[in-house]
Write an enzyme that holds these catalytic residues in place. Structure first.
Site, mmCIF file in Angstrom:
data_model
loop_
_atom_site.group_PDB
_atom_site.id
_atom_site.type_symbol
_atom_site.label_atom_id
_atom_site.label_comp_id
_atom_site.label_asym_id
_atom_site.label_seq_id
_atom_site.Cartn_x
_atom_site.Cartn_y
_atom_site.Cartn_z
ATOM 1 N N TYR A 1 -7.327 13.733 2.271
ATOM 2 C CA TYR A 1 -6.381 12.615 2.329
ATOM 3 C C TYR A 1 -5.242 12.756 1.327
ATOM 4 O O TYR A 1 -4.199 12.126 1.483
ATOM 5 C CB TYR A 1 -7.084 11.284 2.033
ATOM 6 N N VAL B 1 -6.671 1.254 14.514
ATOM 7 C CA VAL B 1 -5.322 1.576 14.018
ATOM 8 C C VAL B 1 -4.346 0.443 14.370
ATOM 9 O O VAL B 1 -3.209 0.691 14.793
ATOM 10 C CB VAL B 1 -4.830 2.938 14.551
ATOM 11 N N SER C 1 -4.851 -0.341 4.536
ATOM 12 C CA SER C 1 -3.489 -0.824 4.726
ATOM 13 C C SER C 1 -2.744 -0.613 3.426
ATOM 14 O O SER C 1 -3.335 -0.657 2.344
ATOM 15 C CB SER C 1 -3.482 -2.312 5.096
ATOM 16 N N ASN D 1 -7.577 -8.760 5.087
ATOM 17 C CA ASN D 1 -8.766 -8.020 5.512
ATOM 18 C C ASN D 1 -9.979 -8.337 4.649
ATOM 19 O O ASN D 1 -11.125 -8.170 5.087
ATOM 20 C CB ASN D 1 -8.498 -6.517 5.476
#
Length: 270
Positions: free
Chosen positions: A48, A189, A229, A238
């Site tokens: 990542y 997504v 996010s 969230n």
């Protein structure tokens, strides 16, 4: 916060994912916001490019290190024994940690036997650099294989899972074998933000479709989830999923939207 208890370990059921962000600054700000909001489960990976940002955010935070469950993953190029050992040491340096809570094989790799990779991961665990082991993107059969090959328990299998992506057989196995299913991309997504059924249920409880989708996951046994996010508003939203519950009928209705649930209906009490 709610927790998944797996092999005697309490893991926060809601974590924060760090994939698909473009810059170190964006990643660092997002993780700092997540820690401020109350997330205590952070997910990163060698591939990542976010381990350094996670480490910087942890170092800058007032949150005690032992209160945060940190997961990272081995990239596809780091599966051979020596590569596992070396790359994990580099991950710990980027994270600024003495040990990572959970190390995962990011995805199956036929070029290196899983046994070799897991042997190295077990050595890292024995030496105190890794506390728990797991896998990601493994099928039911591959998970069974990993469980057979590893001396240490497999704590989790991290896979894509949401109301439109069924994992009934895998979840059934996880419930039976005391393995956590970590759901990534819980909002497909972002596509679930406009889902009519999620929105309808959300209207009843005063929540958004996205919040209902997250609640549907963490209300299942042995399931945690790691939405991501870079938006502070979405990071907070969230996390705001612990003050309501879905009914059994709503849980099943959402499950049936994605496919048959006969394999796990009895285990979930639906």
């Amino acid at each position: 916060m709610e927790y998944v208890t797996v092999n005697g370990v309490d893991v926060p059921a809601l974590g924060f994912g760090t994939a698909r962000m473009d810059t170190d600054e964006e990643r660092r700000r997002a993780v700092e916001t997540a820690l401020d909001v109350g997330y205590r489960h952070l997910d990163t990976a060698q591939s990542y490019g976010s381990e350094g940002a996670v480490g910087d955010a942890l170092a800058a935070s007032d949150v005690d290190r032992e209160d945060v469950f940190v997961t990272t993953k081995l990239s596809g190029d780091n599966r051979a024994y020596d590569d596992v050992i070396e790359s994990t040491g580099e991950s710990l340096q980027r994270l600024g940690l003495d040990a990572v809570d959970l190390l995962l094989i990011h995805s199956p790799n036929d070029d290196v036997p899983h046994e070799e990779t897991l042997d190295a991961m077990n050595e890292l665990r024995d030496d105190g650099f890794v506390r728990h082991l797991g896998v990601s993107n493994f099928s039911v059969d591959q998970l069974r294989e990993a469980m057979d090959l590893s001396d240490a328990p497999i704590l989790t299998n991290q896979v894509e899972y949401h109301v439109r992506e069924r994992r009934d057989e895998l979840l059934s196995l996880c419930i039976e074998e005391d393995v956590m299913l970590t759901a990534y991309s819980p909002l497909d997504v972002g596509d679930l933000a406009d889902d009519p059924l999620l929105a309808q249920i959300g209207e009843r409880v005063g929540k958004s479709a996205a919040q209902v989708a997250i609640r549907w996951l963490i209300q299942q046994p042995m399931v945690s989830t790691i939405p991501m996010s870079s938006s502070p508003e979405h990071i907070r939203a969230n996390f705001d999923v612990f003050d309501f519950e879905l009914t059994d009928d709503e849980m099943e209705e959402l499950a049936e939207q994605g496919g048959a649930v006969d394999a796990i209906r009895s285990k979930l009490g639906w």
